[in-house]
Write an enzyme that holds these catalytic residues in place. Structure first.
Site, PDB file in Angstrom:
ATOM      1  N   SER A  95       4.046   2.196   8.435  1.00 50.56           N
ATOM      2  CA  SER A  95       3.837   1.204   7.391  1.00 50.56           C
ATOM      3  C   SER A  95       5.132   0.963   6.652  1.00 50.56           C
ATOM      4  O   SER A  95       5.813   1.921   6.267  1.00 50.56           O
ATOM      5  CB  SER A  95       2.785   1.683   6.404  1.00 50.56           C
ATOM      6  OG  SER A  95       1.536   1.306   6.867  1.00 50.56           O
ATOM      7  N   ASP A 114       1.189  -7.656   2.153  1.00 49.98           N
ATOM      8  CA  ASP A 114       1.328  -6.211   1.950  1.00 49.98           C
ATOM      9  C   ASP A 114       2.797  -5.781   1.752  1.00 49.98           C
ATOM     10  O   ASP A 114       3.380  -5.118   2.596  1.00 49.98           O
ATOM     11  CB  ASP A 114       0.704  -5.484   3.151  1.00 49.98           C
ATOM     12  CG  ASP A 114       0.316  -4.053   2.821  1.00 49.98           C
ATOM     13  OD1 ASP A 114       0.852  -3.502   1.852  1.00 49.98           O
ATOM     14  OD2 ASP A 114      -0.517  -3.481   3.549  1.00 49.98           O
ATOM     15  N   HIS A 135       0.823  -1.222   0.000  1.00 49.97           N
ATOM     16  CA  HIS A 135       0.000   0.000   0.000  1.00 49.97           C
ATOM     17  C   HIS A 135       0.855   1.270   0.000  1.00 49.97           C
ATOM     18  O   HIS A 135       0.358   2.335  -0.346  1.00 49.97           O
ATOM     19  CB  HIS A 135      -1.051  -0.015   1.127  1.00 49.97           C
ATOM     20  CG  HIS A 135      -0.555   0.294   2.501  1.00 49.97           C
ATOM     21  ND1 HIS A 135      -0.266  -0.675   3.440  1.00 49.97           N
ATOM     22  CD2 HIS A 135      -0.313   1.470   3.118  1.00 49.97           C
ATOM     23  CE1 HIS A 135       0.116  -0.097   4.570  1.00 49.97           C
ATOM     24  NE2 HIS A 135       0.102   1.203   4.401  1.00 49.97           N
TER      25      HIS A 135
HETATM   26  N1  ARG Z   1      -4.589   0.495   7.499  1.00 50.88           N
HETATM   27  C1  ARG Z   1      -3.290   0.467   6.922  1.00 50.88           C
HETATM   28  C2  ARG Z   1      -2.682   1.864   6.986  1.00 50.88           C
HETATM   29  O1  ARG Z   1      -3.131   2.670   7.739  1.00 50.88           O
HETATM   30  C3  ARG Z   1      -3.293  -0.126   5.563  1.00 50.88           C
HETATM   31  C4  ARG Z   1      -3.986   0.659   4.503  1.00 50.88           C
HETATM   32  C5  ARG Z   1      -3.955   0.078   3.123  1.00 50.88           C
HETATM   33  N2  ARG Z   1      -4.927  -0.957   2.917  1.00 50.88           N
HETATM   34  C6  ARG Z   1      -6.207  -0.732   2.491  1.00 50.88           C
HETATM   35  N3  ARG Z   1      -7.016  -1.753   2.391  1.00 50.88           N
HETATM   36  N4  ARG Z   1      -6.657   0.459   2.171  1.00 50.88           N
HETATM   37  O2  ARG Z   1      -2.147   2.452   6.104  1.00 50.88           O
HETATM   38  N1  GLU Z   2      -1.064   1.361   7.528  1.00 54.42           N
HETATM   39  C1  GLU Z   2      -0.478   2.411   8.295  1.00 54.42           C
HETATM   40  C2  GLU Z   2       0.518   3.239   7.477  1.00 54.42           C
HETATM   41  O1  GLU Z   2       0.342   3.433   6.299  1.00 54.42           O
HETATM   42  C3  GLU Z   2       0.137   1.825   9.501  1.00 54.42           C
HETATM   43  C4  GLU Z   2      -0.930   1.427  10.375  1.00 54.42           C
HETATM   44  C5  GLU Z   2      -1.045   2.363  11.535  1.00 54.42           C
HETATM   45  O2  GLU Z   2      -1.590   3.457  11.400  1.00 54.42           O
HETATM   46  O3  GLU Z   2      -0.532   1.940  12.567  1.00 54.42           O
HETATM   47  O4  GLU Z   2       1.468   3.790   7.988  1.00 54.42           O
END
Ligand code: ARG
Ligand code: GLU
Length: 709
Positions: free
Chosen positions: A644, A220, A84
């Site tokens: 991330s 990921d 991502h």
């Molecule tokens: N929650 C994770 C972050 O904050 C992953 C986001 C990407 N994945 C998604 N399904 N949108 O970035």
């Molecule tokens: N998916 C998040 C990012 O893009 C990390 C998840 C979080 O916020 O801890 O940094």
């Protein structure tokens, strides 16, 4: 010193320390944490993590694209981050004919690695506490404004000197709300090429259904390579550039992880707000989060409807949709978590104790006595303005694509003619991932909502004409569809002749242009000025509040809020109990992918190639002792957005995972960390290597890596 991470096997036999550990620590100050880290199992020293004299782990870590983290996994500049995090690059190379989102991308040789305009990675060279130099001379100054301006001057001088002396980029960041300052020397590389990415059905497996949720089965990751000039120094993209030779890179450990193992996350957490007063938490919980969620509900619904209908729209809006829905979902989790933890109440308790501590000493009372009363009087003023600010940001400013076109058109007349080419390229960019039909619908719905929920605006002259209309939506739609702002040819024509009288006329005659201009002016003249005025006063109070908290906690550990600088978090591999009667195991396996795929929903779709590999159970050397293949795991490291792609490091300093998410029940940890429920989610390196080797057949990449078996 070799190019790998140094190991020193210091075995400490210390009593068991609890797992979950709140805090994101500055890597130069780890002497305060190292004993605890070692008691939890860490076998190295703080010098192995951060050193200016020898290569250390920090030399293998980059701030990726400014918003994520990445780490080096080979001596030839190979870098891994999340899928991502590379998503917009993968998307930008994709088209309906070359759909890398659906099919994945694997360069079969260095020549096929794809350059990425605008992507850069930054290494940290050194950190230095420059608080005294930054605050030099400010003691004599009375007003906060004069302190701020001297601080700004001091910072410029320190940065200039540091850059001149070292040859590196220099940057100073405030810590503890401006009570401390650190100087960062950095080196930024701009030739960063895409090497490999799995298809979305692996890299985004689970999609929005599983986002922020455990149990998780997402592959990921994506692979990039840093290129440098012949001297191994940063250079703009050129086919002549060569793979960068890093000072350090991570060996990958595939011997497996067990519950209770020490883990450390080393990366670039973006923002946390651990020291907010109860009033501010109340605003977030009762206004900001619910408002943002409600506005994005509308937007996401529109995007999804259009993306489902048409492949081109699906690709165009993939990255925009992902980032809109990501925070949307997180804020919902944050609301639940803050309510469950009763954060407002516990902050109020802390404030009561704070007030007693202040009142118990006359000097202290003089210094800090007016902080809490200051919050009490400012927040009632701030609350409604903050709401209008949120609405403007979400509905107008970043709500619609066309607002960017408008801002661009607005400033185009004042650009130098030498910028002509840039201007044209920018317009191409504005329209690259844009659909008039989709954005018009977003514009109509969000603008109506803006007027509906902020009724005071309805009486303001420029809007009264629109809002008093019977059919507001139809009116908005009409003026959108007619506007030159939504038409690439007209925009290009305007940019070619920016200052002509005709262009001016065109802007004046365009109803959408005039409406957006009025919205912006209205926002800046009323909300924005008030907002920043009150916000500035609140910031000054917040700075003094944190200053007081530092004094209150003297001798105890108090970590600074995340601010996109390199930090260390540590904890253990562990599961948790999300709800009464439910216990989550700390890892998932590939069987779970098949299990989810069988449900038949889109977010769990997998391709036949992966399906076959799962059925064959050919997991090679990545197989776990129970015969299956691990996919993701949870641990109790304190992380946030920006983490991330961060390396998840074991006791020996080897890479065992890549951080990519947090568990739903712990999403409030940016404001209130709960050791019982806050877990970070990581990709197990064994699943990543399995995908690279068995799924993509890219074993040439494996030979660059150092695998610990
Ligand atoms: N929650 C994770 C972050 O904050 C992953 C986001 C990407 N994945 C998604 N399904 N949108 O970035
Ligand atoms: N998916 C998040 C990012 O893009 C990390 C998840 C979080 O916020 O801890 O940094």
């Amino acid at each position: 010193m070799t190019k790998q991470i140094a190991f020193s096997f210091l075995l400490f036999i210390l009593p068991f320390a609890s797992g979950a550990r709140e805090g994101m620590w500055i890597p130069t100050l780890l002497e305060q944490n190292i004993a605890e880290m070692q008691a939890m199992g860490f076998e190295l020293t703080e010098e192995d993590i951060y050193s200016v004299n020898q290569s250390s782990m920090k030399d293998a870590i980059v701030h990726f694209g400014g918003g994520c983290t990445g780490e080096l996994i080979s001596a030839e500049g190979l870098l891994v981050t999340n899928y991502h995090c590379g998503y917009s690059e993968i998307q930008s190379h994709s088209s309906v004919e070359n759909d890398y989102l659906t099919n994945g991308f694997w360069a079969s040789s260095r020549n096929e690695e794809l350059p990425n305009k605008g992507l850069s990675v930054t290494f940290l060279i050194s950190i230095e506490d420059v608080t005294d130099k930054v605050l030099d001379g400010t003691g004599k100054l009375a007003s906060p404004a004069s302190v701020d301006s001297l601080v700004a001057i001091n910072m410029e001088i320190i940065k200039r000197d540091a850059k001149e002396k070292s040859g590196y980029d220099a940057n100073i960041k405030p810590f503890y709300e401006g009570n401390q300052f650190y100087l960062f020397l950095t080196e930024t590389f701009t030739d960063v090429r895409l090497v490999g990415a799995p298809p979305s059905s692996i890299g985004k497996f689970g999609g929005d259904t599983d986002n922020w949720v455990w149990p998780r089965h997402t592959g990921d990751f994506s692979l990039f390579r840093i290129y440098a000039g012949k001297d191994n120094k940063p250079a703009n993209y050129s086919p002549e550039n060569i793979p960068y030779a890093p000072r350090s890179f991570f060996p990958i450990d595939i011997t497996g992880i067990e519950e209770g193992d020490f883990t450390m996350v080393f990366g670039y957490p973006g923002t946390t707000q651990q020291y907010l007063p109860s009033h501010e938490v109340k605003i977030i919980l009762e206004d900001t989060d619910p408002d943002r969620v409600a506005i994005r509900d509308i937007k996401l619904d529109i995007l999804e409807r259009h993306m489902e209908k048409d492949d081109e729209t699906r690709i165009k809006y993939a990255a925009k949709h992902a980032s809109t829905s990501n925070s949307w979902k997180k804020w919902q989790g944050e609301i639940i978590g803050l309510k469950r933890l009763k954060t407002i109440e516990s902050k109020k308790e802390e404030e009561k104790e704070f007030a007693q501590w202040v009142a118990s000493d006359t000097i202290r009372n003089e210094k800090f006595g007016n902080i809490l009363p200051g919050f009490d009087s400012l927040y009632p003023i701030f609350t409604p303005i903050s709401k209008a600010y949120t609405y403007y940001l979400e509905c107008i400013y970043r709500g619609t694509d066309v607002f960017r076109n408008f801002q661009f058109a607005e400033k185009v007349g004042s650009m130098a003619s030498t910028q002509q080419e840039v201007t044209m390229a920018n317009i191409e960019d504005l329209f690259k991932d844009y659909s008039k039909e989709v954005d018009c619908e977003v514009f109509v719905k969000l603008t109506s909502k803006y007027f509906e929920d902020l009724p005071n605006l309805a009486n303001t002259p420029p809007f009264a004409g629109i809002i008093s209309q019977k059919d507001v939506e139809k009116k908005l739609r009409n003026l959108y569809m007619k506007s030159f702002l939504c038409d690439k040819k007209s925009m290009l024509a305007m940019a070619a002749n920016p200052s002509s009288a005709k262009t001016k006329q065109k802007k004046e005659a365009d109803e959408l242009y005039r409406l957006l201009e009025a919205l912006k002016q209205n926002f800046s003249s009323i909300t924005n000025i008030e907002y920043w005025d009150v916000k500035q006063q609140l910031n000054a109070l917040q700075k003094r509040y944190v200053n007081a908290l530092l004094e209150l906690n003297l001798g105890k550990q108090m970590y600074p809020d995340a601010n996109s600088t390199l930090r260390v978090s540590y904890g253990k591999v562990e599961g948790f109990e999300p709800r009464n009667g439910v216990k989550f195991r700390h890892y998932t396996t590939i069987d779970g992918i098949a299990e989810k795929a069988a449900l038949g929903i889109d977010d769990y779709h997998i391709d036949t190639k992966l399906q076959e590999l799962i059925t064959k159970k050919d997991f090679g050397r990545y197989v776990a002792t129970d015969g299956t293949l691990p996919v993701c795991f949870t641990a109790s490291n304190h992380t946030t957005g920006g983490n991330s792609g961060s390396p998840v490091i074991n006791a020996k300093g080897h890479l065992v995972g890549i951080n990519f998410d947090r568990c739903w029940e712990g999403t409030m940890s940016d404001i209130d960390f709960d050791p019982e429920k806050c877990r970070n989610i990581s990709l197990d390196m064994r699943y990543m290597l399995f995908i690279i080797e068995k799924y993509a057949g890219s074993s040439h990449l494996m030979s660059e890596m150092k695998i610990i078996e």
